[in-house]
Write a protein that holds these residues in place. Structure first.
Motif, PDB file in Angstrom:
ATOM      1  N   PHE A  64       0.834  -1.207   0.000  1.00 10.26           N
ATOM      2  CA  PHE A  64       0.000   0.000   0.000  1.00 10.26           C
ATOM      3  C   PHE A  64       0.866   1.252   0.000  1.00 10.26           C
ATOM      4  CE2 PHE A  64      -1.924   3.265   2.814  1.00 10.26           C
ATOM      5  CZ  PHE A  64      -3.003   3.644   2.027  1.00 10.26           C
ATOM      6  N   LYS A  65       1.795   1.338   0.928  1.00 10.90           N
ATOM      7  CA  LYS A  65       2.593   2.560   1.034  1.00 10.90           C
ATOM      8  C   LYS A  65       3.514   2.754  -0.166  1.00 10.90           C
ATOM      9  CE  LYS A  65       6.473   1.302   4.052  1.00 10.90           C
ATOM     10  NZ  LYS A  65       7.518   1.917   3.247  1.00 10.90           N
ATOM     11  N   GLY A 119      -8.555   2.199   0.762  1.00  8.69           N
ATOM     12  CA  GLY A 119      -9.010   3.264  -0.123  1.00  8.69           C
ATOM     13  C   GLY A 119      -9.311   4.540   0.647  1.00  8.69           C
ATOM     14  N   ILE A 120      -9.940   4.390   1.806  1.00  6.13           N
ATOM     15  CA  ILE A 120     -10.239   5.540   2.660  1.00  6.13           C
ATOM     16  C   ILE A 120      -8.944   6.204   3.131  1.00  6.13           C
ATOM     17  CG2 ILE A 120     -11.159   6.218   4.920  1.00  6.13           C
ATOM     18  CD1 ILE A 120     -13.419   4.142   4.457  1.00  6.13           C
ATOM     19  N   LEU A 121      -7.969   5.410   3.577  1.00  6.70           N
ATOM     20  CA  LEU A 121      -6.701   5.974   4.052  1.00  6.70           C
ATOM     21  C   LEU A 121      -5.938   6.667   2.927  1.00  6.70           C
ATOM     22  CD1 LEU A 121      -5.455   3.234   6.556  1.00  6.70           C
ATOM     23  CD2 LEU A 121      -6.526   5.446   7.073  1.00  6.70           C
ATOM     24  N   ALA A 122      -5.978   6.104   1.735  1.00  9.96           N
ATOM     25  CA  ALA A 122      -5.313   6.744   0.591  1.00  9.96           C
ATOM     26  C   ALA A 122      -5.994   8.059   0.245  1.00  9.96           C
ATOM     27  CB  ALA A 122      -5.315   5.803  -0.613  1.00  9.96           C
ATOM     28  N   ALA A 123      -7.319   8.062   0.242  1.00 10.25           N
ATOM     29  CA  ALA A 123      -8.064   9.285  -0.053  1.00 10.25           C
ATOM     30  C   ALA A 123      -7.788  10.357   0.999  1.00 10.25           C
ATOM     31  CB  ALA A 123      -9.553   8.986  -0.150  1.00 10.25           C
ATOM     32  N   ALA A 124      -7.646   9.951   2.260  1.00  4.77           N
ATOM     33  CA  ALA A 124      -7.326  10.903   3.329  1.00  4.77           C
ATOM     34  C   ALA A 124      -5.931  11.483   3.124  1.00  4.77           C
ATOM     35  CB  ALA A 124      -7.434  10.232   4.692  1.00  4.77           C
ATOM     36  N   TYR A 159      -8.764   7.770  -5.862  1.00  5.66           N
ATOM     37  CA  TYR A 159      -7.848   7.191  -4.881  1.00  5.66           C
ATOM     38  C   TYR A 159      -8.501   6.017  -4.158  1.00  5.66           C
ATOM     39  CZ  TYR A 159      -3.431   9.723  -4.793  1.00  5.66           C
ATOM     40  OH  TYR A 159      -2.170  10.184  -5.084  1.00  5.66           O
ATOM     41  N   MET A 160      -9.781   6.145  -3.867  1.00  2.00           N
ATOM     42  CA  MET A 160     -10.477   5.025  -3.204  1.00  2.00           C
ATOM     43  C   MET A 160     -10.473   3.794  -4.099  1.00  2.00           C
ATOM     44  SD  MET A 160     -13.537   6.274  -0.876  1.00  2.00           S
ATOM     45  CE  MET A 160     -13.326   7.486   0.397  1.00  2.00           C
ATOM     46  N   LYS A 161     -10.620   4.009  -5.385  1.00  6.23           N
ATOM     47  CA  LYS A 161     -10.639   2.889  -6.327  1.00  6.23           C
ATOM     48  C   LYS A 161      -9.236   2.317  -6.539  1.00  6.23           C
ATOM     49  CE  LYS A 161     -12.361   1.563 -10.848  1.00  6.23           C
ATOM     50  NZ  LYS A 161     -13.161   1.985 -12.001  1.00  6.23           N
ATOM     51  N   LYS A 162      -8.272   3.194  -6.791  1.00  4.41           N
ATOM     52  CA  LYS A 162      -6.908   2.752  -7.101  1.00  4.41           C
ATOM     53  C   LYS A 162      -6.249   2.020  -5.941  1.00  4.41           C
ATOM     54  CE  LYS A 162      -2.566   4.438  -9.020  1.00  4.41           C
ATOM     55  NZ  LYS A 162      -2.551   3.640 -10.221  1.00  4.41           N
ATOM     56  N   THR A 170      -4.598  -2.970   5.525  1.00  2.00           N
ATOM     57  CA  THR A 170      -4.040  -1.940   6.395  1.00  2.00           C
ATOM     58  C   THR A 170      -4.456  -2.162   7.848  1.00  2.00           C
ATOM     59  OG1 THR A 170      -5.910  -0.500   5.840  1.00  2.00           O
ATOM     60  CG2 THR A 170      -3.876  -0.191   4.570  1.00  2.00           C
ATOM     61  N   SER A 171      -4.848  -3.377   8.156  1.00  7.97           N
ATOM     62  CA  SER A 171      -5.343  -3.687   9.497  1.00  7.97           C
ATOM     63  C   SER A 171      -4.270  -3.543  10.577  1.00  7.97           C
ATOM     64  CB  SER A 171      -5.938  -5.091   9.541  1.00  7.97           C
ATOM     65  OG  SER A 171      -4.949  -6.055   9.239  1.00  7.97           O
TER      66      SER A 171
END
Length: 193
Positions: free
Chosen positions: A51-52, A137-142, A173-176, A182-183
């Motif tokens: 993810f990162k 997706g939420i974390l990426a969008a944030a 971003y949510m989609k990509k 990310t748990s």
């Protein structure tokens, strides 16, 4: 081939990759093609490291010393105000210190997860504007737009939209960045670096 090598170097991490063997035609005549005959191509897993690194590649092609035309800094393209939250004031030192950039990214994920914890619980698994909502997706969008804009987007069921200065949307971003695990990122109101 040199461009492929450059791209792959940006994605390699020592803790999270597998290899895919590539087979080519046996009648190879060029040196580059000969080299590619038995090359192992790394690819990222769908874990936090994946993810990162994927987010970093989207933000800066994984380059630590990048400053974009709007003044966003480093591998993850942090704004100066965001860095102040983590008591990082020396941007020159920040750009020269990969370890600090990595720690800042993790801390930012933790605080965003804390801010968005209720929205994550309510929204993960839903589909908004054709995009399945996931925690990653939420974390990426944030990271793209700030937690407050993500809250507005989720709570309005996608009717309140946000695009950054380059036209990138929360939805994209949510989609990509959907489906990464990310748990292991713990929600923390005041993470320290």
């Amino acid at each position: 081939m040199k461009y492929l090598s450059f791209i792959l170097i940006g994605f390699i991490t020592l803790t999270s990759f597998k290899t895919l063997s590539v087979k080519t035609d046996k009648n190879i005549t060029t040196p580059t093609a000969y080299f590619a005959k038995n090359i192992n191509i790394p690819f990222l897993l769908k874990d936090f490291v994946g993810f990162k690194e994927a987010l970093a590649f989207k933000e800066s092609q994984g380059k630590y010393r990048v400053v974009n035309k709007l003044g966003y800094l480093g591998k993850y393209q942090f704004g100066k105000e965001t860095l102040k939250r983590f008591r990082i004031y020396n941007t020159t030192y920040f750009l020269k210190t990969p370890e600090l950039q990595e720690k800042a990214f993790i801390a930012y994920c933790k605080v965003n997860k804390w801010i968005l914890r209720k929205d994550i619980k309510r929204s993960v698994g839903k589909t908004i504007n054709g995009t399945k909502i996931t925690e990653s997706g939420i974390l990426a969008a944030a990271h793209l737009s700030g937690a407050g804009n993500v809250k507005k987007y989720l709570r309005s069921n996608g009717t309140l939209k946000f695009n950054d200065a380059f036209g990138t949307s929360i939805k994209s971003y949510m989609k990509k960045f959907a489906g990464y695990d990310t748990s292991n990122v713990s929600a923390n109101k005041n993470p320290r670096i």
